[in-house]
Design an enzyme around this catalytic site. Structure first.
Site, short mmCIF file in Angstrom:
data_model
loop_
_atom_site.label_atom_id
_atom_site.label_comp_id
_atom_site.label_asym_id
_atom_site.label_seq_id
_atom_site.Cartn_x
_atom_site.Cartn_y
_atom_site.Cartn_z
CE1 TYR A 142 -2.27 3.25 2.68
CE2 TYR A 142 -3.58 2.68 0.76
CZ TYR A 142 -3.31 3.53 1.82
OH TYR A 142 -4.08 4.66 2.00
CG ASP A 237 5.82 3.59 0.37
OD1 ASP A 237 4.61 3.49 0.05
OD2 ASP A 237 6.19 4.20 1.41
CE LYS A 270 2.80 4.80 7.93
NZ LYS A 270 1.45 4.80 8.51
P1 KE4 Z 1 -0.57 8.38 4.63
O1 KE4 Z 1 -1.17 9.05 3.43
O2 KE4 Z 1 -1.59 7.56 5.39
O3 KE4 Z 1 0.23 9.33 5.53
O4 KE4 Z 1 0.54 7.35 4.11
C1 KE4 Z 1 0.16 6.38 3.17
C2 KE4 Z 1 1.13 5.22 3.22
C3 KE4 Z 1 2.09 5.12 2.24
N1 KE4 Z 1 3.00 4.11 2.24
C4 KE4 Z 1 2.99 3.18 3.22
C5 KE4 Z 1 4.01 2.08 3.19
C6 KE4 Z 1 2.02 3.24 4.26
O5 KE4 Z 1 2.02 2.28 5.22
C7 KE4 Z 1 1.08 4.28 4.27
C8 KE4 Z 1 0.01 4.39 5.34
N2 KE4 Z 1 -0.04 3.29 6.26
C9 KE4 Z 1 -1.32 3.04 6.88
C10 KE4 Z 1 -1.17 1.80 7.78
N3 KE4 Z 1 -0.99 0.61 7.06
C11 KE4 Z 1 -1.83 4.21 7.63
C12 KE4 Z 1 -3.04 3.94 8.49
C13 KE4 Z 1 -4.30 4.42 7.88
O6 KE4 Z 1 -4.48 4.28 6.66
O7 KE4 Z 1 -5.11 4.95 8.66
#
Ligand code: KE4
Length: 433
Positions: A142, A237, A270
């Site tokens: 993701y 990523d 993060k």
């Molecule tokens: P954000 O747009 O949520 O800040 O980041 C997206 C993203 C991009 N790449 C990786 C590897 C990620 O894990 C994420 C976001 N992770 C999720 C948890 N698996 C955030 C939690 C959520 O979606 O509420």
């Protein structure tokens, strides 16, 4: 009706699903989400005053634990000087310099407000820099919710993706190829047939959105070779793994395993925001110079490099860069996973776990012979029902794990031995059920 239930009912009247991000709704595990009132160190307290040992850590950012005094002071001081200016600040330079000093493959970077925005911008930049349209991602990874990345594997050899979300036209994902993680043959096939058209390959080097799956060294070695040979950019990523699995991120882990290894671009989030909205994407000066206002690839953001968020991120990076920080964090995480494995073994329950730095994952396998899953299909073949029962049994005992089989877990520097012991005691009870 409990306070959490009442809040959830009220939330659902004004917010879709009652949450501002789907995973928080507990739909994968069932039950009522906990509405968190406050957090400190390794702990969360919900609306009913129940205390939990926190293994979510805001899905990665809270690597120091909640309310670290140095970070809190930096944020309070920055906020008093102004929330946002829409003009450059010295602190953005400091944060960029701090990240670049820790990640050899990054010569320049741009700050944005979310991992999604960073990943989306990195894709556009890769396409602009190569003049190519096709991108490759892997099933189970993701990279945020940008349209081009909301795509699942195509059927059979037609590896072109199909949208995983309504509202994403097929035309938008027609250039997105989806391959099986750790599958060398499919990688070779894709590059043999379309290598000259691929702008970039985006990968989670340790896939935390499949709980915890490592890219194998042969796979990562081949991926690097093929990207170099065909002129495609390899985009790591590291939104989740960056400054979480090691001070230099997952790329520093692979650089120890594969001599000279480096991705071409990196995406962070993060931890670099320390809990505030901040992410980044970076790479060589040559690639990054294609970005506006220098070059033709447009990218922008009102709150990009926000002065309060950069203060939070900088203070966080300063703490994790202290000597011994990751040695201690890794040891704590390993003790947790080893303890869970022992508890499952004693309970006669098939179980496998893994960790790197402050990130961990575990699976209830179907048999004792099953090893760690190597791809999305193997992850989804593990025992979801037992995972969900374990999740709730632990939540009832004051341990807040990731509320979904496909999510990773996170340990902070605030987690101490008594917290791990309490977690393992709860696990032994939960596994006996
Ligand atoms: P954000 O747009 O949520 O800040 O980041 C997206 C993203 C991009 N790449 C990786 C590897 C990620 O894990 C994420 C976001 N992770 C999720 C948890 N698996 C955030 C939690 C959520 O979606 O509420």
């Amino acid at each position: 009706m409990t306070s959490n239930e009442a809040l959830f009912a009220r939330a659902q009247r004004v917010i879709p699903g009652g949450v501002n991000s789907p995973v928080r709704a507990f739909r994968a595990v069932g039950g009522t989400p906990r509405f968190i009132r406050r957090a400190q160190g390794a702990y969360l307290w919900d609306a009913e005053g129940s205390k939990y040992i926190d293994y979510i850590g805001s899905w990665g950012p809270m690597i120091l634990g909640h309310g670290h005094p140095a970070v809190l002071e930096a944020v309070q001081k920055a906020a008093a000087e102004g929330f946002s200016f829409g003009a450059p600040t010295e602190r953005e330079i400091e944060l960029a310099e701090a990240i670049i000093a820790l990640v050899p493959g990054v010569e320049q970077l741009r700050l944005v407000s979310s991992g999604t925005e960073a990943g989306m911008s990195a894709i556009r930049l890769a396409r602009g820099a190569t003049g190519r349209s096709k991108i490759v991602k892997f099933e189970g990874c993701y990279h945020g919710h940008a349209d081009a990345l909301l795509v699942k594997a195509g059927s059979g050899l037609a590896t072109f993706g199909h949208p995983t979300s309504a509202g994403v036209p097929a035309e938008v994902v027609q250039h997105t190829l989806v391959l099986e993680y750790n599958n060398l043959a499919r990688l070779d096939e894709a590059f043999a047939s379309q290598g000259g058209e691929i702008a970039c390959v985006m990968i989670e080097p340790i896939a935390g959105n499949m709980n915890f799956v490592r890219a194998s060294v042969p796979f990562m070695t081949r991926l690097r070779e093929l990207c170099t040979k065909h002129g495609a950019l390899l985009v790591f990523d590291e939104v989740m793994t960056g400054f979480r699995v090691a001070l230099g991120g997952a790329q520093s882990v692979y650089a120890r395993l594969i001599p000279g290894f480096r991705p071409d671009m990196s995406v962070f989030g993060k931890v670099i925001g320390g809990g505030m909205p901040l992410a980044a994407f970076g790479g060589s000066k040559d690639v990054m110079s294609r970005l506006a206002p220098l070059g033709p690839v447009y990218q922008a953001g009102t709150l990009s490099g926000n002065p309060v968020a950069t203060a939070c991120g900088l203070a966080t990076l300063r703490e994790i860069a202290r000597p011994g920080f990751f040695d201690a964090l890794s040891a704590t995480t390993r003790s947790l996973v080893a303890g869970l494995e022992a508890a499952a073994r004693d309970a006669g329950v098939p179980f496998v776990g893994d960790s790197e730095g402050g990130m961990f994952g575990f699976f209830f396998t179907r048999s004792f012979d099953d090893g760690l899953p190597q791809n999305y299909g193997q992850v989804m073949a593990t025992d979801k029902e037992r995972f969900n029962r374990f999740f709730h049994a632990m939540l009832e005992r004051g341990v807040y794990l990731a509320p979904a089989l496909y999510e990773a877990g996170f340990v902070s520097a605030a987690h101490q031995a008594p917290d791990i012991e309490a977690t393992l005691a709860a696990a032994r009870e939960a596994l006996a059920r």
